[in-house]
Design an enzyme around this catalytic site. Structure first.
Site, PDB file in Angstrom:
ATOM      1  N   PRO A 206      -9.092  -6.126   5.374  1.00  0.00           N
ATOM      2  CG  PRO A 206      -6.842  -5.626   5.703  1.00  0.00           C
ATOM      3  CD  PRO A 206      -7.752  -6.584   4.985  1.00  0.00           C
ATOM      4  CG  ASN A 207      -8.620  -1.143   8.240  1.00  0.00           C
ATOM      5  OD1 ASN A 207      -8.847  -1.163   9.444  1.00  0.00           O
ATOM      6  ND2 ASN A 207      -7.410  -1.296   7.744  1.00  0.00           N
TER       7      ASN A 207
ATOM      8  NE  ARG B 255      -5.842   5.999  -1.896  1.00  0.00           N
ATOM      9  CZ  ARG B 255      -6.367   5.225  -0.932  1.00  0.00           C
ATOM     10  NH1 ARG B 255      -7.095   4.173  -1.270  1.00  0.00           N
ATOM     11  NH2 ARG B 255      -6.173   5.505   0.335  1.00  0.00           N
TER      12      ARG B 255
ATOM     13  CD  GLU C 226      -6.081  -6.852  -7.444  1.00  0.00           C
ATOM     14  OE1 GLU C 226      -5.498  -7.572  -8.301  1.00  0.00           O
ATOM     15  OE2 GLU C 226      -5.514  -5.961  -6.817  1.00  0.00           O
TER      16      GLU C 226
ATOM     17  CG  ASN D 128     -11.199  -4.287  -1.776  1.00  0.00           C
ATOM     18  OD1 ASN D 128      -9.977  -4.242  -1.611  1.00  0.00           O
ATOM     19  ND2 ASN D 128     -11.962  -3.207  -1.760  1.00  0.00           N
TER      20      ASN D 128
ATOM     21  CG  HIS E 100      -8.287  -2.364  -5.299  1.00  0.00           C
ATOM     22  ND1 HIS E 100      -7.960  -2.806  -4.050  1.00  0.00           N
ATOM     23  CD2 HIS E 100      -7.600  -3.132  -6.178  1.00  0.00           C
ATOM     24  CE1 HIS E 100      -7.086  -3.797  -4.162  1.00  0.00           C
ATOM     25  NE2 HIS E 100      -6.855  -4.026  -5.440  1.00  0.00           N
TER      26      HIS E 100
ATOM     27  CE1 TYR F 174     -10.716   2.956   0.113  1.00  0.00           C
ATOM     28  CE2 TYR F 174     -10.282   4.148   2.157  1.00  0.00           C
ATOM     29  CZ  TYR F 174      -9.842   3.378   1.095  1.00  0.00           C
ATOM     30  OH  TYR F 174      -8.512   3.029   1.009  1.00  0.00           O
TER      31      TYR F 174
ATOM     32  CB  ALA G  21      -3.947  -2.723   3.862  1.00  0.00           C
TER      33      ALA G  21
ATOM     34  NE  ARG H 170     -10.268   2.416   5.387  1.00  0.00           N
ATOM     35  CZ  ARG H 170      -9.758   1.585   4.519  1.00  0.00           C
ATOM     36  NH1 ARG H 170     -10.537   0.720   3.909  1.00  0.00           N
ATOM     37  NH2 ARG H 170      -8.474   1.583   4.279  1.00  0.00           N
TER      38      ARG H 170
END
Ligand code: DQA
Length: 137
Positions: A9-10, A104, A95, A71, A97, A22, A74, A17
């Site tokens: 998502p996103n 964070r 995986e 990825n 990111h 990012y 969220a 964004r």
């Protein structure tokens, strides 16, 4: 070699964004570049904002592809279902990111994906995806 990048998502909003986290490059532009740089890899790309669609895609490719670069965005921090799907398939999952999730908020420090993943690459911006791709070569 068949590799798929699956984005959660996103991540369709990359480039627009939260650019300070990012970056300002769209995923499509980055992906086209990657495809040109690695013509020997049969690379494909899937993005969804919907948890079940991500699980469907993981199941669909997870017994025939050579690698998945995932990825889950969220959903990384919330989805038992995606974590279980990664464990249920045969294709190795890396995986990734974009950001260093450990630098964070606390809720980003836990991943439901990592336990089933072959490895985890994070914090290198979009280069995280390229490093993951290289890990399959
Ligand atoms: C992300 C990190 C997640 O915590 C966040 O929810 C994202 C993107 C990353 O690539 O840095 O959407 O997966």
């Amino acid at each position: 070699m068949k590799i798929i990048i699956i984005n959660g998502p996103n991540l369709n909003l990359l480039g627009k964004r939260e650019q300070s986290i990012y970056g300002n490059i769209t995923f499509e532009a980055f992906y086209q570049n990657l495809k040109e740089k690695y013509p020997q890899i049969e690379l494909s790309y899937f993005q969804s904002n919907v948890e079940g669609e991500l699980i469907d895609k993981i199941q669909e490719v997870g017994f025939s592809y050579d690698g998945i670069i995932l990825n889950a965005a969220a959903y990384t921090h919330t989805s038992v279902g995606i974590g279980d799907a990664v464990k249920a398939i045969e294709t190795p999952v890396v995986e990734v990111h974009i950001s260093n999730t450990f630098a964070r908020e606390e809720f980003r420090h836990h991943s439901y994906i990592s336990a089933g993943a072959k490895g985890v690459i994070l914090g290198f911006g979009l280069q995280s995806y390229e490093l993951a791709l290289q890990s399959f070569l």
